[in-house]
Design a protein around this motif. Structure first.
Motif, PDB file in Angstrom:
ATOM      1  N   THR A 195       0.854  -1.196   0.000  1.00 24.17           N
ATOM      2  CA  THR A 195       0.000   0.000   0.000  1.00 24.17           C
ATOM      3  C   THR A 195       0.893   1.250   0.000  1.00 24.17           C
ATOM      4  N   PRO A 196       0.379   2.363  -0.557  1.00 23.78           N
ATOM      5  CA  PRO A 196       1.232   3.534  -0.781  1.00 23.78           C
ATOM      6  C   PRO A 196       1.983   4.032   0.460  1.00 23.78           C
TER       7      PRO A 196
ATOM      8  N   THR B 261      -3.274  -5.015  -3.389  1.00 18.48           N
ATOM      9  CA  THR B 261      -3.109  -3.576  -3.664  1.00 18.48           C
ATOM     10  C   THR B 261      -3.299  -3.319  -5.161  1.00 18.48           C
TER      11      THR B 261
ATOM     12  N   ASP C 196      -2.092   1.894  -7.861  1.00 19.23           N
ATOM     13  CA  ASP C 196      -1.658   2.536  -6.608  1.00 19.23           C
ATOM     14  C   ASP C 196      -0.161   2.296  -6.386  1.00 19.23           C
TER      15      ASP C 196
ATOM     16  N   GLY D 109       1.806   4.323  -8.887  1.00 25.79           N
ATOM     17  CA  GLY D 109       1.753   5.747  -8.532  1.00 25.79           C
ATOM     18  C   GLY D 109       2.725   6.068  -7.397  1.00 25.79           C
ATOM     19  N   THR D 110       2.781   5.175  -6.416  1.00 26.67           N
ATOM     20  CA  THR D 110       3.712   5.397  -5.288  1.00 26.67           C
ATOM     21  C   THR D 110       5.151   5.414  -5.787  1.00 26.67           C
TER      22      THR D 110
ATOM     23  N   CYS E  37       0.841  -0.498 -16.093  1.00 26.07           N
ATOM     24  CA  CYS E  37       0.566   0.595 -15.145  1.00 26.07           C
ATOM     25  C   CYS E  37       1.797   1.448 -14.848  1.00 26.07           C
TER      26      CYS E  37
END
Ligand SMILES: NC(=O)c1ccc[n+]([C@@H]2O[C@H](COP(=O)([O-])OP(=O)(O)OC[C@H]3O[C@@H](n4cnc5c(N)ncnc54)[C@H](OP(=O)(O)O)[C@@H]3O)[C@@H](O)[C@H]2O)c1
Length: 322
Positions: free
Chosen positions: A99-100, A131, A135, A138-139, A168
């Protein structure tokens, strides 16, 4: 020392990478930190500029030892890889967590232990199915924008998982398992990486020590190999005998069996780098001696047939089936 471009990562690295999983006591028992630090310094002297670690190796300990070994070495000449995946509980248990906020926090902790401002290559250690991929990407993109990581990649992903991640984010490297005894990925992952110019750095190229030729099949292990199927009973003995059968080929090239295994691994056109797990200066010196060497096509296929998986044999140099 030769350098290879690791796919489209922009990283220029030695074809042999120094692997530090051996600093994980949970798998390998206690290792000498002094030997590990001396070995990493010798690696640099021998032209090895590439070091692989992970926050999971000794729950941060591996990264700290790398930080200690490299603190007086020229930063710009080194390429340091680390990985993220687990959430570590105080009681030692772990669970997947990409998770970010968690990744951002783990990245900061890795930078601190390594004593670096930037991680050259940051890998997702495994695939986290909970996750959302966007996401995670992006992190990692934010970490790149902040200058905390230079290039990103994955480890232990199937070809479909890699394909999905690359839709992605800018993942340019994969770290999969591969050895001549168990040459996984040749029918799917490796051709995909070759066609897409994904950097491939394989782990366990010495089959966890078996392909060094130092075992006879009678040894017992007090590390995780004590419960690994390839290091037990008849199978262990049979694999050791196969590995010993490589000696005449190795001798002809004045290579050790360990070096022959590295040379043949690196001849696969999809494979850029072999990460060797190292405990001592002697081990990295031997591995470094394989860089820049090659063997004939005929001997390559002979090596594959001698130690590779049972079943239909590879075509030999004349194109016949053995
Ligand atoms: N991404 C992942 O999930 C993942 C998983 C596994 C490994 N890795 C990375 O890949 C690296 C290599 O993989 P690995 O440790 O599984 O296996 P490996 O490189 O196939 O084997 C390592 C073992 O080979 C022996 N060895 C190495 N060089 C030697 C030499 N010159 N002479 C004699 N013995 C030698 C040592 O055995 P002894 O212990 O008997 O001395 C060492 O523990 C790891 O350190 C780690 O950085 C990544």
């Amino acid at each position: 020392m030769d350098r290879v471009l690791l796919g489209e990562s922009g990283l220029s690295v030695s074809p042999v990478c120094f692997g530090t999983w051996q600093l994980s006591p949970r798998f390998w028992g206690e290792q000498s930190k002094d030997d590990a630090v001396s070995a990493m310094k010798l690696a640099y002297d021998q032209g090895i500029n590439f070091i692989d670690t992970a926050d999971a190796y000794g729950d941060g300990y591996g990264e700290s030892v790398v930080g200690e070994a490299i603190k007086d070495l020229p930063r710009d000449e080194l390429v340091i890889v680390t990985k993220v995946f687990n959430h570590f509980n105080p009681d030692g248990s772990r669970y997947p967590d990409l998770t970010p906020d968690h990744v951002a926090e783990r990245c900061e902790a890795s930078l601190g232990r390594l004593g670096l401002d930037t991680i050259d290559l940051y890998l997702l250690h495994l695939y986290d199915q909970l996750t959302p991929l966007a996401d995670i990407a992006g992190t990692l993109e934010r970490l790149r924008d902040q200058g905390k990581v230079r290039a990103i990649g994955v480890s232990n992903h199937s070809v479909e998982q890699l394909r999905a991640q690359r839709r992605c984010g800018a993942y340019s490297v994969i770290q999969p398992p591969y050895s001549l005894i168990d040459p996984v990925g040749e029918s799917g992952l490796l051709p995909y990486c070759q066609s897409e110019n994904v950097g491939v750095m394989v782990y366990s190229p010495l089959h966890k020590g078996l392909l060094t030729g130092k075992y006879t099949g009678t040894e017992t292990f007090d590390d995780f190999r004590g419960y690994h199927a390839d290091f037990q009973g008849e199978r262990f003995k049979e694999l050791c005998d196969k590995v010993q059968s490589l000696r005449p080929i190795a001798d002809r090239y004045e290579l050790t069996i360990c070096q022959l295994a590295i040379v043949a691994t690196l001849m696969h056109p999809a494979i850029h780098v072999a990460i060797c797990g190292i405990k001592t200066p002697e081990q990295i010196a031997e591995a470094a001696g394989a860089v820049g060497r090659t063997i004939s096509r005929e001997d390559y296929f002979a090596v594959r047939n001698l130690v590779g998986p049972a079943g239909p044999k590879l075509a030999d140099a004349k194109g016949e089936q053995k």
